[in-house]
Design a protein around this motif. Structure first.
Motif, PDB file in Angstrom:
ATOM      1  N   ARG A  80       0.812  -1.225   0.000  1.00 52.47           N
ATOM      2  CA  ARG A  80       0.000   0.000   0.000  1.00 52.47           C
ATOM      3  C   ARG A  80       0.843   1.272   0.000  1.00 52.47           C
ATOM      4  O   ARG A  80       0.426   2.320   0.467  1.00 52.47           O
ATOM      5  CB  ARG A  80      -0.956   0.014   1.207  1.00 52.47           C
ATOM      6  CG  ARG A  80      -1.709  -1.281   1.413  1.00 52.47           C
ATOM      7  CD  ARG A  80      -2.793  -1.189   2.457  1.00 52.47           C
ATOM      8  NE  ARG A  80      -2.369  -0.738   3.763  1.00 52.47           N
ATOM      9  CZ  ARG A  80      -1.819  -1.531   4.687  1.00 52.47           C
ATOM     10  NH1 ARG A  80      -1.608  -2.814   4.426  1.00 52.47           N
ATOM     11  NH2 ARG A  80      -1.483  -1.045   5.867  1.00 52.47           N
ATOM     12  N   GLY A  81       2.090   1.162  -0.520  1.00 54.19           N
ATOM     13  CA  GLY A  81       2.964   2.333  -0.556  1.00 54.19           C
ATOM     14  C   GLY A  81       3.548   2.709   0.778  1.00 54.19           C
ATOM     15  O   GLY A  81       4.260   3.716   0.889  1.00 54.19           O
ATOM     16  N   LEU A  82       3.261   1.915   1.824  1.00 52.30           N
ATOM     17  CA  LEU A  82       3.733   2.233   3.178  1.00 52.30           C
ATOM     18  C   LEU A  82       5.111   1.666   3.465  1.00 52.30           C
ATOM     19  O   LEU A  82       5.695   1.932   4.521  1.00 52.30           O
ATOM     20  CB  LEU A  82       2.739   1.682   4.213  1.00 52.30           C
ATOM     21  CG  LEU A  82       1.319   2.236   4.133  1.00 52.30           C
ATOM     22  CD1 LEU A  82       0.415   1.513   5.128  1.00 52.30           C
ATOM     23  CD2 LEU A  82       1.314   3.731   4.416  1.00 52.30           C
ATOM     24  N   GLY A  83       5.650   0.862   2.538  1.00 50.16           N
ATOM     25  CA  GLY A  83       6.938   0.238   2.788  1.00 50.16           C
ATOM     26  C   GLY A  83       6.792  -0.949   3.718  1.00 50.16           C
ATOM     27  O   GLY A  83       5.688  -1.423   4.002  1.00 50.16           O
ATOM     28  N   LEU A  84       7.924  -1.417   4.222  1.00 49.74           N
ATOM     29  CA  LEU A  84       7.932  -2.596   5.080  1.00 49.74           C
ATOM     30  C   LEU A  84       8.759  -2.315   6.329  1.00 49.74           C
ATOM     31  O   LEU A  84       9.871  -1.799   6.254  1.00 49.74           O
ATOM     32  CB  LEU A  84       8.522  -3.797   4.348  1.00 49.74           C
ATOM     33  CG  LEU A  84       8.522  -5.122   5.114  1.00 49.74           C
ATOM     34  CD1 LEU A  84       7.086  -5.591   5.356  1.00 49.74           C
ATOM     35  CD2 LEU A  84       9.310  -6.179   4.351  1.00 49.74           C
ATOM     36  N   LEU A  85       8.186  -2.651   7.470  1.00 47.94           N
ATOM     37  CA  LEU A  85       8.894  -2.559   8.748  1.00 47.94           C
ATOM     38  C   LEU A  85       9.468  -3.930   9.075  1.00 47.94           C
ATOM     39  O   LEU A  85       8.725  -4.920   9.152  1.00 47.94           O
ATOM     40  CB  LEU A  85       7.935  -2.110   9.848  1.00 47.94           C
ATOM     41  CG  LEU A  85       8.492  -2.066  11.273  1.00 47.94           C
ATOM     42  CD1 LEU A  85       9.637  -1.073  11.384  1.00 47.94           C
ATOM     43  CD2 LEU A  85       7.389  -1.723  12.269  1.00 47.94           C
ATOM     44  N   LEU A  86      10.772  -4.003   9.273  1.00 49.68           N
ATOM     45  CA  LEU A  86      11.454  -5.244   9.617  1.00 49.68           C
ATOM     46  C   LEU A  86      11.821  -5.207  11.088  1.00 49.68           C
ATOM     47  O   LEU A  86      12.522  -4.293  11.535  1.00 49.68           O
ATOM     48  CB  LEU A  86      12.704  -5.419   8.751  1.00 49.68           C
ATOM     49  CG  LEU A  86      12.435  -5.619   7.254  1.00 49.68           C
ATOM     50  CD1 LEU A  86      13.722  -5.491   6.459  1.00 49.68           C
ATOM     51  CD2 LEU A  86      11.785  -6.965   6.999  1.00 49.68           C
ATOM     52  N   VAL A  87      11.325  -6.183  11.841  1.00 46.72           N
ATOM     53  CA  VAL A  87      11.531  -6.208  13.292  1.00 46.72           C
ATOM     54  C   VAL A  87      12.207  -7.520  13.681  1.00 46.72           C
ATOM     55  O   VAL A  87      11.555  -8.568  13.728  1.00 46.72           O
ATOM     56  CB  VAL A  87      10.195  -6.072  14.049  1.00 46.72           C
ATOM     57  CG1 VAL A  87      10.444  -6.036  15.555  1.00 46.72           C
ATOM     58  CG2 VAL A  87       9.444  -4.820  13.607  1.00 46.72           C
ATOM     59  N   PRO A  88      13.530  -7.509  13.910  1.00 44.51           N
ATOM     60  CA  PRO A  88      14.143  -8.725  14.440  1.00 44.51           C
ATOM     61  C   PRO A  88      13.564  -9.030  15.817  1.00 44.51           C
ATOM     62  O   PRO A  88      13.416  -8.143  16.650  1.00 44.51           O
ATOM     63  CB  PRO A  88      15.634  -8.365  14.515  1.00 44.51           C
ATOM     64  CG  PRO A  88      15.686  -6.873  14.550  1.00 44.51           C
ATOM     65  CD  PRO A  88      14.481  -6.394  13.793  1.00 44.51           C
ATOM     66  N   CYS A  89      13.212 -10.292  16.052  1.00 46.77           N
ATOM     67  CA  CYS A  89      12.510 -10.672  17.277  1.00 46.77           C
ATOM     68  C   CYS A  89      13.049 -12.013  17.751  1.00 46.77           C
ATOM     69  O   CYS A  89      12.850 -13.040  17.090  1.00 46.77           O
ATOM     70  CB  CYS A  89      11.005 -10.754  17.002  1.00 46.77           C
ATOM     71  SG  CYS A  89      10.006 -11.243  18.428  1.00 46.77           S
TER      72      CYS A  89
END
Length: 323
Positions: A200-209
């Protein structure tokens, strides 16, 4: 069939990283409830079982079913900043009362009495949930947080280097064994969800967990930021007491303590974490790291409130890891 995330040019420009204390709490409940399915995290589960005996986290536990098909979005909203502390994330959760019913409806399935009470009165239910998370955090996560945070920050620093050297394609290509990158699409192995999702044009959040291990979790449902939570490298080493390899000749030249510090920097680490591992005083470790940095054997990088140290190529060669 995997879950496929389709990127546009705008999405590629909006890739970012974050850590999430609340995300670690929620993911870790799975491990407490089913330690046998999480061999790399089982030592932690065995250590915290006694401390959790007097902690009431029944509502939190109800919201994290095992096996985990889906978790209501309000329990761990994707962080809006790169390094939020737990209180910031709990404030965000308390403010999500308007999303509670819709998120629980999306999850579906039967509800326990506690979850139904949350559904009927979201404001009161979220206050109870926040209290439970706080108590759980102090017993199960806080004692380990410095070493967990060091591993997470080191993972993000390593990803930033890969991004700088090879671009987003290379950085996304080796994110995790459960993730593949091909032709502008990220394919995430998922036992329960498949199909193509737009970012949706919001990009991607990458969260190492850490406590996501061994799975990769994704968030693609509006209004939340599209997110992938993945296990960082080195999860199993968090619970080990290990002696890093240290060439004796290098110890003769640098001194035993400085050689040990270089050997421990197989992943970026903070002064606090190194002092804990080597059972040394932090001021002394700081002085040795400064000397190593001045000699060109390590570098320092500030990440939020922490400074992480990493070996240079020269140090790698001295340790025999590169030729």
């Amino acid at each position: 069939m995997p879950l496929t995330l389709a990127f546009t040019a705008q999405d590629m420009a909006n890739i970012r990283f974050a850590v999430s204390p609340l995300g670690e709490v929620v993911a870790s409940v799975r491990v407490v409830k089913d330690p046998a399915a999480h061999s790399a995290l089982r030592p932690w589960a065995e250590q915290v079982r006694r401390r959790l005996a007097d902690v009431d986290f029944r509502l939190l536990s109800d919201l994290v079913p095992v096996p985990t098909v889906s978790i209501a979005g309000f329990t761990c909203t994707p962080p809006s900043t790169s390094t939020p502390d737990l209180e910031v994330e709990l404030a965000t959760m308390r403010a999500a009362a308007g999303r509670v019913r819709a998120d629980l409806d999306n999850v579906g399935g039967p509800r326990t009495e506690r979850v139904q009470a949350l559904y009927d009165d979201p404001d009161k239910g979220l206050e109870r949930l926040a209290e439970e998370v706080g108590g759980y955090w102090e017993a199960a996560i806080a004692p380990y947080w410095p070493r967990i945070r060091s591993l997470l920050d080191g993972e993000i620093l390593r990803r930033a280097r890969v991004l700088a050297e090879g671009g987003a394609d290379r950085m996304l290509a080796d994110l995790d064994d459960g993730v593949t990158w091909e032709d502008g699409r990220l394919h995430v192995r998922n036992r329960y969800v498949s199909g193509v999702r737009s970012l949706r044009g919001l990009g991607l959040l990458l969260v190492p967990c850490v406590f996501a291990w061994p799975r990769v979790f994704s968030v693609t449902t509006p209004p939340y930021q599209p997110t992938v939570r993945y296990p960082p490298r080195g999860v199993a080493t968090l619970w080990e007491s290990r002696a890093a390899d240290m060439p004796s000749a290098l110890a003769t030249v640098l001194g035993r303590t400085r050689a040990r510090l270089l050997a421990e920097l197989d992943q970026p680490a903070s002064t606090q974490d190194l002092a804990r591992r080597l059972e040394l005083a932090e001021p002394g470790v700081s002085r040795h790291l400064t000397a190593l940095r001045d000699a060109g054997l390590c570098t320092s990088h500030r990440t939020g409130r922490y400074v992480l140290y990493a070996r240079t190529a020269v140090a790698e060669a001295l340790l025999g890891h590169r030729t």
